[in-house]
Motif scaffolding. Structure first.
Motif, PDB file in Angstrom:
ATOM      1  N   THR A  65      10.240  38.156  71.521  1.00 45.88           N
ATOM      2  CA  THR A  65       9.562  37.566  72.685  1.00 45.88           C
ATOM      3  C   THR A  65       9.803  36.062  72.749  1.00 45.88           C
ATOM      4  O   THR A  65       9.366  35.413  73.698  1.00 45.88           O
ATOM      5  N   LEU A  66      10.499  35.522  71.757  1.00 42.07           N
ATOM      6  CA  LEU A  66      10.738  34.077  71.690  1.00 42.07           C
ATOM      7  C   LEU A  66      12.137  33.756  72.211  1.00 42.07           C
ATOM      8  O   LEU A  66      13.138  34.157  71.614  1.00 42.07           O
ATOM      9  N   MET A  67      12.202  33.038  73.310  1.00 42.56           N
ATOM     10  CA  MET A  67      13.498  32.711  73.902  1.00 42.56           C
ATOM     11  C   MET A  67      14.362  31.906  72.944  1.00 42.56           C
ATOM     12  O   MET A  67      15.581  32.124  72.853  1.00 42.56           O
ATOM     13  N   GLU A  68      13.780  30.989  72.208  1.00 36.62           N
ATOM     14  CA  GLU A  68      14.548  30.179  71.278  1.00 36.62           C
ATOM     15  C   GLU A  68      15.244  31.049  70.238  1.00 36.62           C
ATOM     16  O   GLU A  68      16.425  30.851  69.920  1.00 36.62           O
ATOM     17  N   ASP A  69      14.534  32.037  69.696  1.00 32.85           N
ATOM     18  CA  ASP A  69      15.124  32.936  68.702  1.00 32.85           C
ATOM     19  C   ASP A  69      16.233  33.784  69.311  1.00 32.85           C
ATOM     20  O   ASP A  69      17.239  34.078  68.650  1.00 32.85           O
ATOM     21  N   ALA A  74      23.813  31.866  69.823  1.00 32.79           N
ATOM     22  CA  ALA A  74      24.563  32.937  70.494  1.00 32.79           C
ATOM     23  C   ALA A  74      25.841  32.384  71.113  1.00 32.79           C
ATOM     24  O   ALA A  74      25.806  31.370  71.820  1.00 32.79           O
ATOM     25  N   GLU A  75      26.955  33.065  70.868  1.00 35.87           N
ATOM     26  CA  GLU A  75      28.207  32.632  71.489  1.00 35.87           C
ATOM     27  C   GLU A  75      28.417  33.293  72.843  1.00 35.87           C
ATOM     28  O   GLU A  75      29.288  32.884  73.600  1.00 35.87           O
ATOM     29  N   LEU A  76      27.594  34.303  73.138  1.00 33.69           N
ATOM     30  CA  LEU A  76      27.608  34.931  74.459  1.00 33.69           C
ATOM     31  C   LEU A  76      26.164  35.156  74.882  1.00 33.69           C
ATOM     32  O   LEU A  76      25.369  35.708  74.121  1.00 33.69           O
ATOM     33  N   VAL A  77      25.829  34.698  76.100  1.00 33.78           N
ATOM     34  CA  VAL A  77      24.489  34.914  76.658  1.00 33.78           C
ATOM     35  C   VAL A  77      24.646  35.737  77.929  1.00 33.78           C
ATOM     36  O   VAL A  77      25.315  35.307  78.874  1.00 33.78           O
ATOM     37  N   GLN A  88      13.865  31.625  86.759  1.00 30.73           N
ATOM     38  CA  GLN A  88      12.868  31.373  85.725  1.00 30.73           C
ATOM     39  C   GLN A  88      13.417  31.669  84.328  1.00 30.73           C
ATOM     40  O   GLN A  88      13.201  30.896  83.382  1.00 30.73           O
ATOM     41  N   VAL A  89      14.137  32.770  84.190  1.00 29.37           N
ATOM     42  CA  VAL A  89      14.728  33.116  82.901  1.00 29.37           C
ATOM     43  C   VAL A  89      15.758  32.070  82.483  1.00 29.37           C
ATOM     44  O   VAL A  89      15.812  31.645  81.328  1.00 29.37           O
ATOM     45  N   ALA A  90      16.578  31.629  83.439  1.00 30.03           N
ATOM     46  CA  ALA A  90      17.593  30.609  83.135  1.00 30.03           C
ATOM     47  C   ALA A  90      16.940  29.300  82.715  1.00 30.03           C
ATOM     48  O   ALA A  90      17.421  28.623  81.799  1.00 30.03           O
ATOM     49  N   GLN A  91      15.848  28.931  83.368  1.00 22.75           N
ATOM     50  CA  GLN A  91      15.131  27.711  82.998  1.00 22.75           C
ATOM     51  C   GLN A  91      14.645  27.780  81.559  1.00 22.75           C
ATOM     52  O   GLN A  91      14.744  26.807  80.800  1.00 22.75           O
ATOM     53  N   GLN A  92      14.114  28.939  81.162  1.00 26.21           N
ATOM     54  CA  GLN A  92      13.601  29.095  79.809  1.00 26.21           C
ATOM     55  C   GLN A  92      14.717  29.093  78.771  1.00 26.21           C
ATOM     56  O   GLN A  92      14.545  28.598  77.657  1.00 26.21           O
ATOM     57  N   ALA A  93      15.864  29.643  79.146  1.00 30.62           N
ATOM     58  CA  ALA A  93      16.965  29.766  78.190  1.00 30.62           C
ATOM     59  C   ALA A  93      17.773  28.482  78.039  1.00 30.62           C
ATOM     60  O   ALA A  93      18.343  28.214  76.972  1.00 30.62           O
ATOM     61  N   ALA A  94      17.838  27.692  79.089  1.00 34.32           N
ATOM     62  CA  ALA A  94      18.752  26.536  79.145  1.00 34.32           C
ATOM     63  C   ALA A  94      18.684  25.610  77.931  1.00 34.32           C
ATOM     64  O   ALA A  94      19.729  25.198  77.404  1.00 34.32           O
ATOM     65  N   GLU A 125      20.519  25.773  87.027  1.00 34.07           N
ATOM     66  CA  GLU A 125      19.524  25.729  85.950  1.00 34.07           C
ATOM     67  C   GLU A 125      20.137  25.429  84.583  1.00 34.07           C
ATOM     68  O   GLU A 125      19.491  24.800  83.742  1.00 34.07           O
ATOM     69  N   LEU A 126      21.367  25.872  84.378  1.00 32.61           N
ATOM     70  CA  LEU A 126      22.010  25.639  83.084  1.00 32.61           C
ATOM     71  C   LEU A 126      22.757  24.317  83.049  1.00 32.61           C
ATOM     72  O   LEU A 126      23.283  23.923  81.998  1.00 32.61           O
ATOM     73  N   LYS A 127      22.845  23.659  84.220  1.00 30.53           N
ATOM     74  CA  LYS A 127      23.565  22.376  84.332  1.00 30.53           C
ATOM     75  C   LYS A 127      24.986  22.521  83.793  1.00 30.53           C
ATOM     76  O   LYS A 127      25.470  21.712  83.007  1.00 30.53           O
ATOM     77  N   THR A 128      25.636  23.566  84.256  1.00 33.59           N
ATOM     78  CA  THR A 128      26.980  23.860  83.770  1.00 33.59           C
ATOM     79  C   THR A 128      27.951  23.977  84.927  1.00 33.59           C
ATOM     80  O   THR A 128      27.541  24.056  86.094  1.00 33.59           O
ATOM     81  N   ASP A 129      29.231  24.001  84.622  1.00 31.58           N
ATOM     82  CA  ASP A 129      30.270  24.138  85.626  1.00 31.58           C
ATOM     83  C   ASP A 129      30.268  25.571  86.152  1.00 31.58           C
ATOM     84  O   ASP A 129      30.521  26.506  85.387  1.00 31.58           O
ATOM     85  N   PRO A 130      29.987  25.778  87.433  1.00 25.13           N
ATOM     86  CA  PRO A 130      29.954  27.149  87.956  1.00 25.13           C
ATOM     87  C   PRO A 130      31.292  27.862  87.842  1.00 25.13           C
ATOM     88  O   PRO A 130      31.349  29.094  87.844  1.00 25.13           O
ATOM     89  N   MET A 131      32.387  27.095  87.706  1.00 25.71           N
ATOM     90  CA  MET A 131      33.707  27.697  87.579  1.00 25.71           C
ATOM     91  C   MET A 131      33.815  28.529  86.306  1.00 25.71           C
ATOM     92  O   MET A 131      34.624  29.453  86.231  1.00 25.71           O
ATOM     93  N   LYS A 132      33.005  28.211  85.293  1.00 25.95           N
ATOM     94  CA  LYS A 132      33.116  28.907  84.011  1.00 25.95           C
ATOM     95  C   LYS A 132      32.145  30.080  83.874  1.00 25.95           C
ATOM     96  O   LYS A 132      32.212  30.825  82.897  1.00 25.95           O
ATOM     97  N   LEU A 133      31.250  30.233  84.829  1.00 32.46           N
ATOM     98  CA  LEU A 133      30.305  31.348  84.773  1.00 32.46           C
ATOM     99  C   LEU A 133      31.004  32.653  85.130  1.00 32.46           C
ATOM    100  O   LEU A 133      31.997  32.665  85.859  1.00 32.46           O
TER     101      LEU A 133
END
Length: 340
Positions: A65-69, A74-77, A88-94, A125-133
């Motif tokens: 239940t812990l997002m941090e754990d 993880a090399e793949l999310v 909301q999930v992306a905000q918690q994981a970022a 939310e992840l502040k990442t390059d959308p080209m790599k998603l």
């Protein structure tokens, strides 16, 4: 040998099925869920009975239940949350995602209100390059994937290297993965086909035959293609796995939530009762509303979507909706597919 770690957010049917695929490729998978009882069940019983009554999960799948754990290291999310919960999930994981982690989503829908595609939501939310998603999609019922029945899907990313890394992570002897650079087309096709599946369930529930089903799928594909092209998609995508492949399986299978929901609506049940009986997210309902707004924004004609909107949200009788579709003005098939 140290195993690689993957995080799966959340522990629904599709996330669980893809987690089993990842374990077959040597990943230790940590699934995240808010439900403490579900986490206990996965960790102790190695089952997820809410979604699969007769499946034992690999011991390489754990839950928390812990997002941090779940995410740290993880090399793949893999994001497999409903479209309504993705932001909301992306905000918690970022805060916990590694800088070089591969971020993949497997959600078919648009964000309510903003009408944004899921890769856009994740990029923000992840502040990442959308080209790599990356998005993974195609004709792939979780109930079959989790039992390792032959399945073929597509991973799409504007970055070919990212797509190929995801391809390597997911491909197995029973789960074949193709790459595609057309993220827009794959996401639009995956979302809109759920609307057509609702219509297919309605058609079957009303007792219509194969002729009606074939027409619905064909004209539904035309709607998907028109909107996708208007949004910037590559037309051949809609003839592939994410387009016609996913459309066929979702409109014809007993596993399809959207088909089942449409069938219940044909029985005269109100939408609220249908959704309560389903007990799971029926993405096609939200997507019908979003697609109607997108059709207006992009000036695209989507008559099937329009009629389903009236059935879902305006109380229109399903038979009347079918009559109105059949009574539309004459047009030329090829021009109708290509024109807005």
């Amino acid at each position: 040998m140290t195993k690689r770690k993957a995080a799966v957010l959340v522990a629904g049917s599709w996330g669980t099925a893809l987690a089993t695929v990842l374990t077959d490729n040597g990943f230790e998978v940590m699934m995240w869920s808010r439900n403490e009882e579900q986490v206990r069940e996965i960790n102790e019983d190695h089952t997820n009975h809410k979604f699969f009554t007769d499946v034992t999960l690999p011991h390489a799948i754990r839950a928390t239940t812990l997002m941090e754990d779940a995410v740290t290291g993880a090399e793949l999310v893999l994001f497999a949350a409903p479209s309504s919960a993705m932001r909301q999930v992306a905000q918690q994981a970022a805060p916990y995602i590694e800088q070089d982690a591969l971020c993949v989503h497997a959600t078919k829908g648009f964000e309510t209100g903003s009408l944004k595609r899921m890769t856009t939501v994740l990029a923000e939310e992840l502040k990442t390059d959308p080209m790599k998603l990356i998005v993974i999609s195609g004709p792939s019922h979780a109930e079959e994937v989790v039992k390792r029945q032959p399945t073929t899907v597509v991973v799409a990313s504007a970055c070919q290297q990212s797509a190929e890394l995801a391809q390597d992570a997911f491909i197995t002897p029973f789960f074949r993965v193709y790459t595609n650079p057309d993220v827009i087309g794959v996401e639009v096709a995956g979302a809109i086909k759920n609307i057509i599946a609702l219509g297919a369930g309605l058609s079957d529930g009303l007792g219509f035959g194969d002729n009606a089903k074939a027409a619905l799928l064909t004209r539904g594909l035309a709607e998907i293609t028109r909107l996708g092209i208007a949004m910037g998609a590559n037309p051949p995508t809609f003839a592939g796995l994410a387009g016609v492949g996913d459309l066929v399986v979702t409109c014809t299978s007993k596993h399809s939530r959207n088909w089942r929901a449409g069938s219940m609506l044909a029985e005269g049940l109100p939408l609220d009762e249908v959704l309560e009986r389903m007990g799971m997210v029926v993405e096609g309902v939200r997507t019908t509303n979003a697609a109607r707004e997108l059709s207006s924004a992009y000036n695209v004609v989507m008559p099937i979507t329009e009629q389903l909107f009236s059935v879902l949200f305006e109380g229109k009788p399903p038979r009347t909706a079918v009559e109105d579709l059949m009574g539309r003005g004459k047009t030329h098939e090829m021009e109708d597919i290509a024109a807005p």
